[in-house]
Write an enzyme that holds these catalytic residues in place. Structure first.
Site, PDB file in Angstrom:
ATOM      1  N   ARG A 287       0.876  -1.345   0.009  1.00 48.60           N
ATOM      2  CA  ARG A 287       0.038   0.027  -0.084  1.00 48.60           C
ATOM      3  C   ARG A 287       0.861   1.351   0.018  1.00 48.60           C
ATOM      4  O   ARG A 287       1.518   1.578   0.865  1.00 48.60           O
ATOM      5  CB  ARG A 287      -0.992   0.052   1.380  1.00 48.60           C
ATOM      6  CG  ARG A 287      -2.198   0.857   1.452  1.00 48.60           C
ATOM      7  CD  ARG A 287      -2.736   0.850   2.554  1.00 48.60           C
ATOM      8  NE  ARG A 287      -1.951   1.457   3.671  1.00 48.60           N
ATOM      9  CZ  ARG A 287      -1.871   1.185   4.800  1.00 48.60           C
ATOM     10  NH1 ARG A 287      -2.930   0.470   5.356  1.00 48.60           N
ATOM     11  NH2 ARG A 287      -1.107   2.107   5.796  1.00 48.60           N
TER      12      ARG A 287
ATOM     13  N   TYR B 248       3.800   4.743  10.921  1.00 46.71           N
ATOM     14  CA  TYR B 248       4.093   3.385  11.336  1.00 46.71           C
ATOM     15  C   TYR B 248       4.665   2.674  10.202  1.00 46.71           C
ATOM     16  O   TYR B 248       5.375   1.401  10.747  1.00 46.71           O
ATOM     17  CB  TYR B 248       2.905   2.690  11.960  1.00 46.71           C
ATOM     18  CG  TYR B 248       1.601   2.745  11.288  1.00 46.71           C
ATOM     19  CD1 TYR B 248       1.543   1.905   9.742  1.00 46.71           C
ATOM     20  CD2 TYR B 248       0.638   3.914  11.172  1.00 46.71           C
ATOM     21  CE1 TYR B 248       0.673   1.991   8.949  1.00 46.71           C
ATOM     22  CE2 TYR B 248      -0.478   3.832  10.047  1.00 46.71           C
ATOM     23  CZ  TYR B 248      -0.262   3.158   9.267  1.00 46.71           C
ATOM     24  OH  TYR B 248      -1.527   3.028   8.206  1.00 46.71           O
TER      25      TYR B 248
ATOM     26  N   HIS C  15      -3.628   4.188   5.226  1.00 44.71           N
ATOM     27  CA  HIS C  15      -4.655   3.464   5.003  1.00 44.71           C
ATOM     28  C   HIS C  15      -6.019   4.277   4.344  1.00 44.71           C
ATOM     29  O   HIS C  15      -6.458   3.804   3.596  1.00 44.71           O
ATOM     30  CB  HIS C  15      -5.167   3.180   6.652  1.00 44.71           C
ATOM     31  CG  HIS C  15      -6.497   2.572   6.463  1.00 44.71           C
ATOM     32  ND1 HIS C  15      -6.973   1.405   5.944  1.00 44.71           N
ATOM     33  CD2 HIS C  15      -7.820   3.112   6.871  1.00 44.71           C
ATOM     34  CE1 HIS C  15      -8.161   1.145   6.094  1.00 44.71           C
ATOM     35  NE2 HIS C  15      -8.807   2.032   6.803  1.00 44.71           N
TER      36      HIS C  15
HETATM   37  C1  LIG Z   1     -15.554  -5.934  10.036  1.00 43.26           C
HETATM   38  C2  LIG Z   1     -14.795  -4.533   9.833  1.00 43.26           C
HETATM   39  N1  LIG Z   1     -13.635  -4.139  10.711  1.00 43.26           N
HETATM   40  C3  LIG Z   1     -13.406  -3.151  10.801  1.00 43.26           C
HETATM   41  C4  LIG Z   1     -13.135  -2.201   9.707  1.00 43.26           C
HETATM   42  C5  LIG Z   1     -12.608  -0.859   9.493  1.00 43.26           C
HETATM   43  N2  LIG Z   1     -11.663  -1.181   8.459  1.00 43.26           N
HETATM   44  C6  LIG Z   1     -11.606  -0.630   7.183  1.00 43.26           C
HETATM   45  S1  LIG Z   1     -10.553  -0.945   6.187  1.00 43.26           S
HETATM   46  C7  LIG Z   1      -9.615  -1.741   7.499  1.00 43.26           C
HETATM   47  C8  LIG Z   1      -8.307  -2.283   7.266  1.00 43.26           C
HETATM   48  C9  LIG Z   1      -8.513  -3.622   6.329  1.00 43.26           C
HETATM   49  O1  LIG Z   1      -7.155  -4.240   6.059  1.00 43.26           O
HETATM   50  P1  LIG Z   1      -7.042  -5.230   4.727  1.00 43.26           P
HETATM   51  O2  LIG Z   1      -7.988  -6.153   4.781  1.00 43.26           O
HETATM   52  O3  LIG Z   1      -5.714  -5.690   4.830  1.00 43.26           O
HETATM   53  O4  LIG Z   1      -7.245  -4.420   3.523  1.00 43.26           O
HETATM   54  P2  LIG Z   1      -6.738  -3.160   3.158  1.00 43.26           P
HETATM   55  O5  LIG Z   1      -7.278  -1.876   3.583  1.00 43.26           O
HETATM   56  O6  LIG Z   1      -5.284  -3.062   3.684  1.00 43.26           O
HETATM   57  O7  LIG Z   1      -6.763  -2.743   1.651  1.00 43.26           O
HETATM   58  C10 LIG Z   1     -10.544  -1.665   8.693  1.00 43.26           C
HETATM   59  C11 LIG Z   1      -9.988  -2.517  10.004  1.00 43.26           C
HETATM   60  C12 LIG Z   1     -14.507  -2.629   8.873  1.00 43.26           C
HETATM   61  N3  LIG Z   1     -14.791  -1.759   7.742  1.00 43.26           N
HETATM   62  N4  LIG Z   1     -15.035  -3.721   8.919  1.00 43.26           N
END
Ligand SMILES: Cc1ncc(C[n+]2csc(CCOP(=O)(O)OP(=O)(O)O)c2C)c(N)n1
Length: 345
Positions: free
Chosen positions: A253, A265, A257
Site C-alpha cells: 500500500r 508506522y 490507510h
Molecule cells: C468488520 C470490519 N472491521 C473493521 C473495519 C474498519 N476497517 C476498514 S478498512 C480496514 C483495514 C483492512 O485491512 P485489509 O483487509 O488488509 O485491507 P486494506 O485496507 O489493507 O486494503 C479496517 C480495519 C471494517 N470496515 N469492517
C-alpha cells in the site's frame, strides 16, 4: 464484453495480445490519475464527502483480473479496486459524482466513495463490513453455477480481511459446493497499521487454499502479466466446473490507510523498496522495450488520461447536490422497489 468461450479448449495461459496490453496500460494509468486527483487534490480542497481509500501501487491486481471477465461474470471489488469499476463500464463522470456526493452519481448523493454497484454491469457494491463480500460471493457463485453459462464471480479482499471468520466460512463452502469463484487476496502488507507478521503466523496466505481444498497460489501483485496469467488459469478452472481458487497477490500500500493517515508506522525504506516495483512503470517499460508502443504513444495515453479526469472533475463540480427530500428516496423499499418487480430467471 463478449460471451464466455468454451473453456476446455486450451490448457496453457495465453499471453495477452498487443491490444490487451495497451488496454492494461491505459486502465493502470487511468486508475492512478483518477485516484491521485481524488486523494491529493479534491480531498484536500474539501470537495470529497467521506473518507478516501485508494489502491496506489496495487492497481495491477484489479486490472490484470477484471480485464479478462466476460458478460455475465460478476466482480465484488474491495475498497481499493478502482480499476474494476472502470473496466466493468462505470464512467469517470459517474464515479467522480459519487465521490463528491452529487445527484448525478449512481447513489444520487445518498452514499459516497466506491459504494456503487450495478448488476447489469456485473458489479456488486463494496460492503463496509469487511469480509461480508465473501459469503455474498458464494450466493452469486451459486446462481452462476445453476445458470450453467460458464460465468464466474471474482471477489477481492485484503489480508486483514482474510482473518475474518466469514471469509473462512465462505471459502470452505465454495470449495465443498465447487462454486465458480476466484478469491483474490490483495495482500498489501498492512491492515491499517497492522503489519502482516502481527496478524497471521504463516509466511504465505496462499497455503490456506489447500486447507480448504482449492488451489492456493501466490503471485507478484505488482506484475500485471503475472496476475493476468494466474487469474486466467483460475478462471478456466471455475468456468469448467472445477470450483474455486484462492490467489494471494503480494503488493504494498503506497499510501496511508486513507487520506487522513500519514502512515508514520510504516518504515520509510519500505516505500523506497516498493517504488522500484511500481506496476505501471514496469508495464510501460516492457511495452516500450517490446515496441508494442513508442514514447509518443505512451505520452498520448498520459495526455488522454489527464483530459478524461479533468472532464470528470468538471462534470462533477457542475453537478448539483441532491435536494434534501431526495436523499430518502429509494432508501427504503416499497411496492415500487426494483427487486420486487424483477422476475427471477
Ligand atoms: C468488520 C470490519 N472491521 C473493521 C473495519 C474498519 N476497517 C476498514 S478498512 C480496514 C483495514 C483492512 O485491512 P485489509 O483487509 O488488509 O485491507 P486494506 O485496507 O489493507 O486494503 C479496517 C480495519 C471494517 N470496515 N469492517
Amino acid at each position: 464484453m463478449a460471451q464466455a468461450p468454451s473453456t476446455k479448449s486450451h490448457t496453457k495461459a495465453p499471453v495477452p495480445g498487443a491490444q490487451t496490453l495497451e488496454r492494461m496500460l491505459y486502465y493502470l494509468k487511468l486508475t492512478r490519475e483518477a485516484e491521485a486527483r481524488i486523494e491529493q487534490v479534491l480531498y484536500r480542497q474539501g470537495k470529497i464527502v467521506g473518507g478516501v481509500y485508494v489502491g496506489r501501487g496495487q492497481e495491477a491486481i484489479g486490472v490484470g483480473s477484471a480485464i479478462q471477465l466476460f458478460d455475465g461474470d460478476v466482480v465484488l471489488p474491495s475498497h481499493r479496486d478502482f480499476s474494476s469499476f472502470l473496466i466493468r463500464g462505470f464512467s469517470l463522470r459517474e464515479i467522480f459524482c459519487n465521490w463528491m456526493a452529487r445527484s448525478n452519481g449512481p447513489c444520487h448523493g445518498r452514499d459516497n466513495t466506491l459504494h456503487i454497484g450495478d448488476m447489469s454491469r456485473g458489479v456488486i457494491p463494496i460492503i463496509s463490513h469487511l469480509g461480508d463480500t465473501c459469503p455474498v460471493a458464494c450466493g452469486v457463485g451459486m446462481v452462476l453455477k445453476w445458470r450453467k453459462r460458464g460465468n464466474v464471480a471474482l471477489v477481492h479482499f485484503g489480508e486483514g480481511t482474510s482473518s475474518r471468520g466469514d471469509v473462512h466460512e465462505a471459502m470452505n463452502m465454495a470449495a465443498v459446493m465447487k462454486l465458480p469463484i476466484i478469491f483474490i487476496c490483495n495482500n498489501n502488507s498492512y491492515a491499517y497499521s497492522t503489519p502482516t507478521e502481527k496478524q497471521y503466523a504463516v509466511k504465505d496466505l496462499a497455503v490456506r487454499g489447500a486447507a480448504y481444498g482449492m488451489p492456493g497460489v501466490k503471485v507478484d501483485g505488482n506484475d500485471v502479466l503475472a496476475v493476468y496469467s494466474t487469474v486466467e488459469k483460475a478462471l478456466r478452472r471455475a468456468r469448467s466446473g472445477d470450483g474455486p481458487s484462492f490467489i494471494e497477490c503480494k503488493t504494498f500500500r503506497m499510501t496511508g490507510h486513507s487520506a487522513h493517515d500519514a502512515a508514520e508506522y510504516v518504515p520509510r525504506e519500505l516505500f523506497a523498496k516498493w517504488k522500484k516495483k511500481d506496476p505501471i512503470l514496469r508495464l510501460e517499460k516492457l511495452l516500450l522495450a517490446k515496441k508494442v508502443l513508442n514514447k509518443k504513444q505512451v505520452d498520448d495515453v498520459d495526455a488522454d488520461v489527464k483530459k478524461q479526469v479533468d472532464d470528470a472533475v468538471a462534470f462533477a463540480e457542475a453537478s448539483p447536490f441532491p435536494e434534501g427530500a431526495d436523499t430518502l428516496e429509494g432508501v427504503y423499499c416499497d411496492d415500487g422497489c426494483w427487486w420486487k418487480n424483477t422476475p427471477v430467471e
